[in-house]
Design an enzyme around this catalytic site. Structure first.
Site, mmCIF file in Angstrom:
data_model
loop_
_atom_site.group_PDB
_atom_site.id
_atom_site.type_symbol
_atom_site.label_atom_id
_atom_site.label_comp_id
_atom_site.label_asym_id
_atom_site.label_seq_id
_atom_site.Cartn_x
_atom_site.Cartn_y
_atom_site.Cartn_z
ATOM 1 N N SER A 11 38.929 33.767 39.489
ATOM 2 C CA SER A 11 37.543 33.872 39.945
ATOM 3 C C SER A 11 37.472 33.937 41.462
ATOM 4 O O SER A 11 37.845 32.985 42.160
ATOM 5 C CB SER A 11 36.740 32.666 39.449
ATOM 6 O OG SER A 11 35.484 32.649 40.094
ATOM 7 N N HIS A 36 37.757 38.146 38.143
ATOM 8 C CA HIS A 36 36.505 37.566 37.649
ATOM 9 C C HIS A 36 35.527 37.467 38.827
ATOM 10 O O HIS A 36 35.826 36.861 39.858
ATOM 11 C CB HIS A 36 36.760 36.185 37.054
ATOM 12 C CG HIS A 36 35.579 35.597 36.364
ATOM 13 N ND1 HIS A 36 35.171 35.970 35.104
ATOM 14 C CD2 HIS A 36 34.696 34.650 36.764
ATOM 15 C CE1 HIS A 36 34.103 35.280 34.753
ATOM 16 N NE2 HIS A 36 33.782 34.476 35.748
ATOM 17 N N ASP A 38 31.728 36.416 39.938
ATOM 18 C CA ASP A 38 30.578 35.604 39.535
ATOM 19 C C ASP A 38 29.335 35.971 40.337
ATOM 20 O O ASP A 38 29.260 35.711 41.540
ATOM 21 C CB ASP A 38 30.891 34.122 39.766
ATOM 22 C CG ASP A 38 31.910 33.591 38.778
ATOM 23 O OD1 ASP A 38 31.634 33.636 37.571
ATOM 24 O OD2 ASP A 38 32.987 33.152 39.215
ATOM 25 N N MET A 40 25.456 35.207 40.965
ATOM 26 C CA MET A 40 24.468 34.137 40.737
ATOM 27 C C MET A 40 23.197 34.435 41.523
ATOM 28 O O MET A 40 23.279 34.826 42.694
ATOM 29 C CB MET A 40 25.030 32.795 41.223
ATOM 30 C CG MET A 40 26.361 32.433 40.608
ATOM 31 S SD MET A 40 26.920 30.845 41.252
ATOM 32 C CE MET A 40 28.493 30.693 40.421
ATOM 33 N N HIS A 69 30.650 38.529 35.700
ATOM 34 C CA HIS A 69 29.926 37.486 34.959
ATOM 35 C C HIS A 69 28.548 37.330 35.606
ATOM 36 O O HIS A 69 28.434 36.803 36.713
ATOM 37 C CB HIS A 69 30.761 36.193 35.056
ATOM 38 C CG HIS A 69 30.105 34.980 34.476
ATOM 39 N ND1 HIS A 69 30.611 33.705 34.686
ATOM 40 C CD2 HIS A 69 29.011 34.820 33.685
ATOM 41 C CE1 HIS A 69 29.844 32.828 34.054
ATOM 42 N NE2 HIS A 69 28.866 33.473 33.452
ATOM 43 N N MET A 71 25.267 35.656 36.118
ATOM 44 C CA MET A 71 24.467 34.442 35.937
ATOM 45 C C MET A 71 23.114 34.691 36.582
ATOM 46 O O MET A 71 22.762 34.125 37.628
ATOM 47 C CB MET A 71 25.189 33.239 36.573
ATOM 48 C CG MET A 71 26.360 32.758 35.737
ATOM 49 S SD MET A 71 27.509 31.733 36.661
ATOM 50 C CE MET A 71 28.538 33.001 37.378
ATOM 51 N N MET A 140 31.420 29.077 28.284
ATOM 52 C CA MET A 140 31.428 28.257 29.502
ATOM 53 C C MET A 140 31.975 26.881 29.148
ATOM 54 O O MET A 140 31.472 26.221 28.235
ATOM 55 C CB MET A 140 30.014 28.098 30.069
ATOM 56 C CG MET A 140 29.408 29.319 30.730
ATOM 57 S SD MET A 140 30.414 30.107 31.997
ATOM 58 C CE MET A 140 30.687 28.785 33.172
ATOM 59 N N ASP A 178 35.738 29.862 30.708
ATOM 60 C CA ASP A 178 35.419 29.826 32.141
ATOM 61 C C ASP A 178 34.952 28.434 32.558
ATOM 62 O O ASP A 178 33.909 27.959 32.092
ATOM 63 C CB ASP A 178 34.311 30.855 32.408
ATOM 64 C CG ASP A 178 33.986 31.006 33.886
ATOM 65 O OD1 ASP A 178 34.652 30.374 34.730
ATOM 66 O OD2 ASP A 178 33.045 31.770 34.179
HETATM 67 C C1 DX5 Z 1 31.052 28.864 37.365
HETATM 68 C C2 DX5 Z 1 31.724 30.206 37.366
HETATM 69 C C3 DX5 Z 1 33.203 30.128 37.301
HETATM 70 C C4 DX5 Z 1 33.870 29.397 38.428
HETATM 71 C C5 DX5 Z 1 35.068 28.719 37.835
HETATM 72 O O1 DX5 Z 1 29.716 29.038 37.160
HETATM 73 O O2 DX5 Z 1 31.293 30.993 36.287
HETATM 74 O O3 DX5 Z 1 33.781 31.422 37.124
HETATM 75 O O4 DX5 Z 1 34.280 30.217 39.497
HETATM 76 O O5 DX5 Z 1 35.631 27.893 38.781
HETATM 77 P P1 DX5 Z 1 36.724 26.811 38.419
HETATM 78 O O6 DX5 Z 1 37.885 27.543 37.783
HETATM 79 O O7 DX5 Z 1 37.066 26.212 39.739
HETATM 80 O O8 DX5 Z 1 36.097 25.833 37.471
HETATM 81 ZN ZN ZN Z 2 32.385 32.868 35.841
#
Ligand code: DX5
Ligand code: ZN
Length: 221
Positions: A11, A36, A38, A40, A69, A71, A140, A178
């Protein structure tokens, strides 16, 4: 329900944004499988990360698929703009989609792979009528929004339930996990039926990130 697929999707949320190029090149050179990414929006989750312009830059440097991903609320609005910047795989939250069937179909029609994400509180049973449309399902294992959180143990049960559902309805669907993945819990996650493990802090917080990726995948030196 273990299988032979053991993929890792580091990620970029935990990468060094001041030196993104170096971290992307590290993943290119490593045994990692996907990037990956993310996204948000500060509404669906309390945090804001980055969007299409940054993904466009990542795509220029990345030599592996971008696993994006989302969010964000109502992700169906943004399918074409994420395709335009080079997204290969989109996962959308079950909790954020009013018309999940339509959104998954639109992602696939745009030429990308499509997946659904379930928050820790959402039951695997919710996927009975949509797993047929999924190339992957992302569970998740922390509450979304931040890296570096503690793994939620109930995820192991959910992987077993999802593996059962997948073999019944869509055997080719991948199971991705994840949040809170480490070198210590990776083995059990794959054994329960996970195919792809996302790892942020376990990779970028490691002294040797390439070695951490190998350790998560269980590759012997
Ligand atoms: C959290 C993200 C993850 C995050 C995971 O909302 O979707 O992808 O980066 O981070 P770690 O591996 O540090 O838990
Ligand atoms: Zn993620």
């Amino acid at each position: 329900m273990a299988n032979d697929i053991k993929m890792v999707s580091p990620s970029l949320l935990s990468a060094n944004f001041g030196n993104l190029e170096r971290d992307i090149e590290m993943i290119n050179e490593s045994n990692a499988d996907w990037f990956h990414v993310d996204v948000m929006d500060g509404v669906f989750v309390p945090n804001i990360s980055f969007g299409q312009p940054v993904i466009k830059y990542i795509k220029k440097l990345a030599r592996k698929p971008l696993d994006v991903h989302l969010m964000i609320v109502d992700p169906g609005r943004c399918i074409d703009s994420f395709k335009a910047v080079g997204t290969d795989i989109i996962t959308v939250h079950y909790e954020a989609c009013t018309h999940l069937d339509r959104t998954l179909t639109a992602i696939k029609e745009a030429g990308m792979q499509a997946g659904v994400v379930l928050n820790p509180h959402s039951s695997v049973m919710l996927l009975e009528d949509s797993i047929q449309l999924c190339d992957l399902v992302l569970l998740m294992s922390v509450n979304p929004g931040f890296g570096g959180q503690k793994f939620i143990e109930n995820t192991y049960n959910k992987i077993e339930q999802l593996a059962e559902l997948k073999y019944r309805k869509n055997p080719n669907c991948l199971i991705e996990i994840d949040g809170g993945v480490t070198e210590s819990n990776a083995h059990l996650l794959y054994e329960k039926g996970a195919d792809v493990l996302v790892a942020g802090s376990a990779v970028f917080g490691a002294k040797n990130p390439m070695e951490a990726i190998d350790n998560i995948k269980g590759l012997s030196k």
